[in-house]
Write an enzyme that holds these catalytic residues in place. Sequence first.
Site, mmCIF file in Angstrom:
data_model
loop_
_atom_site.group_PDB
_atom_site.id
_atom_site.type_symbol
_atom_site.label_atom_id
_atom_site.label_comp_id
_atom_site.label_asym_id
_atom_site.label_seq_id
_atom_site.Cartn_x
_atom_site.Cartn_y
_atom_site.Cartn_z
ATOM 1 N N SER A 130 0.830 -1.203 0.000
ATOM 2 C CA SER A 130 0.000 0.000 0.000
ATOM 3 C C SER A 130 0.869 1.259 0.000
ATOM 4 O O SER A 130 1.989 1.254 0.538
ATOM 5 C CB SER A 130 -0.849 -0.015 1.274
ATOM 6 N N TYR A 154 -1.595 -0.125 10.349
ATOM 7 C CA TYR A 154 -1.878 -0.750 9.047
ATOM 8 C C TYR A 154 -0.661 -0.617 8.125
ATOM 9 O O TYR A 154 -0.151 -1.601 7.581
ATOM 10 C CB TYR A 154 -3.114 -0.099 8.419
ATOM 11 N N LYS A 213 2.273 -3.458 6.639
ATOM 12 C CA LYS A 213 2.666 -3.676 5.235
ATOM 13 C C LYS A 213 4.189 -3.556 5.083
ATOM 14 O O LYS A 213 4.813 -4.322 4.359
ATOM 15 C CB LYS A 213 1.957 -2.662 4.327
HETATM 16 N N1 UFG Z 1 -12.466 11.532 2.647
HETATM 17 C C1 UFG Z 1 -13.387 12.515 3.003
HETATM 18 N N2 UFG Z 1 -14.566 12.107 3.533
HETATM 19 C C2 UFG Z 1 -14.889 10.796 3.733
HETATM 20 C C3 UFG Z 1 -13.932 9.807 3.362
HETATM 21 C C4 UFG Z 1 -12.730 10.214 2.831
HETATM 22 O O1 UFG Z 1 -13.140 13.699 2.848
HETATM 23 O O2 UFG Z 1 -15.978 10.502 4.232
HETATM 24 C C5 UFG Z 1 -11.187 11.958 2.078
HETATM 25 C C6 UFG Z 1 -10.000 11.518 2.916
HETATM 26 O O3 UFG Z 1 -9.727 12.481 3.884
HETATM 27 C C7 UFG Z 1 -8.906 11.386 1.861
HETATM 28 C C8 UFG Z 1 -9.671 10.999 0.594
HETATM 29 O O4 UFG Z 1 -11.018 11.313 0.842
HETATM 30 O O5 UFG Z 1 -8.321 12.618 1.643
HETATM 31 C C9 UFG Z 1 -9.551 9.524 0.272
HETATM 32 O O6 UFG Z 1 -9.893 8.796 1.449
HETATM 33 P P1 UFG Z 1 -10.061 7.207 1.469
HETATM 34 O O7 UFG Z 1 -10.439 6.832 2.867
HETATM 35 O O8 UFG Z 1 -10.957 6.795 0.353
HETATM 36 O O9 UFG Z 1 -8.620 6.683 1.104
HETATM 37 P P2 UFG Z 1 -7.235 6.968 1.843
HETATM 38 O O10 UFG Z 1 -6.465 7.863 0.916
HETATM 39 O O11 UFG Z 1 -7.363 7.400 3.230
HETATM 40 O O12 UFG Z 1 -6.698 5.488 1.947
HETATM 41 C C10 UFG Z 1 -6.228 4.764 0.875
HETATM 42 C C11 UFG Z 1 -6.455 3.284 1.089
HETATM 43 C C12 UFG Z 1 -5.695 2.785 2.282
HETATM 44 C C13 UFG Z 1 -4.279 3.184 2.159
HETATM 45 C C14 UFG Z 1 -4.150 4.665 1.935
HETATM 46 C C15 UFG Z 1 -2.728 5.073 1.723
HETATM 47 O O13 UFG Z 1 -7.814 3.036 1.248
HETATM 48 O O14 UFG Z 1 -5.769 1.386 2.356
HETATM 49 O O15 UFG Z 1 -4.871 5.025 0.776
HETATM 50 O O16 UFG Z 1 -2.500 6.215 2.471
HETATM 51 F F1 UFG Z 1 -3.623 2.885 3.298
#
Ligand code: UFG
Length: 330
Positions: free
Chosen positions: A124, A148, A152
């Site tokens: 990841s 998490y 990894k």
């Molecule tokens: N976000 C919002 N509102 C929400 C959900 C997400 O604004 O309700 C934002 C988050 O703050 C982030 C973006 O949308 O900026 C993407 O969020 P996600 O939760 O969809 O994905 P992440 O970037 O947090 O996580 C992904 C993978 C993880 C991995 C990570 C690497 O899902 O498994 O990238 O940093 F670890």
Amino acid sequence: MRRERSSASSVLVTGGAGYIGSHTVKALLEAGYDVVVFDDLSRGHPEFIQGVPLVIGELSDERALSDVFTEWKFDAVLHFASESLVGESMRNPDKYFRRNVAGGISLLSSMVRAGVKKIVFSSSAAVYGDPESVPIPETAPLRPLSPYGESKVFFERALLWYDKAYGLRSVSLRYFNAAGADPSGRLGEEHDPETHLIPLVIRAALTGEPITVFGDDYPTPDGTCVRDYIHVSDLAEAHVLALKALSEGLETTALNLGTGAGFSVLEIIKAVEEVSGKKVPYLIGERRPGDPAILVAQCARAREVLGWSPSHSSLREIVETAWRWHSREG
Ligand code: UFG
């Protein structure tokens, strides 16, 4: 009794009933591989892998794993099975180290015992933490910000030692933001709870319940976080190519899988509005702890090493396939 299968290459897919796993199983079958799935169904969907032999079991159950390696002869393993919620891992690191690290090592032990010497591992972008600069090359320091991400990194490092000691060659694929769904409409993202942005934005479009944007004061063009969204079918294709490359002698390595382009949370909301023709209600909330402002992959290495380049990852195609999946009937 060991079941000899056809002359096609035979692979074990852990977590093959999950989101990325099931899309990869489909790609493997299309590429002519014989596939067996090992999944505890804690979050997997058996209906996503109909017709594929499924062994229901936990990675920590070495007996169950050993039975699988006795029953079938595999050329390689694709290891998807993993806990993957960053926030949950902060509250419950024990679960992440037990399931992702101890469970993963149990898999490696079984592979060594069975003489299986190739593995493709679901890593990841979380291994990088908050990067010093973007786009992020594979050589960037590994400084995870969550258990998490740490799990990894641990497994990637273990793989280096298993190669030195046992000749087990591996490709660790560092996914950026997996998104989208199979164009058939038969497979897609189905998490409970759902924490990922695109499904949540689509849910807001469908229900009229607002989504919360986590912070609009980041140092990005519109103040919301920027991510590199990669279509799940492109990820699946990369796994098939990684397997082929290992068979052709590729040495142990780690590769980023992204597009190299970033989109902000507000751009995702706009894309969903365009595709769905519906308004997406949203509120601006607090920043989510641990969210880096920008995560974008440098992905030249995957192209050089695997000959891979994403072909389904325009934002339009990602959102269209996700929309079709989430707005399906039934
Ligand atoms: N976000 C919002 N509102 C929400 C959900 C997400 O604004 O309700 C934002 C988050 O703050 C982030 C973006 O949308 O900026 C993407 O969020 P996600 O939760 O969809 O994905 P992440 O970037 O947090 O996580 C992904 C993978 C993880 C991995 C990570 C690497 O899902 O498994 O990238 O940093 F670890």
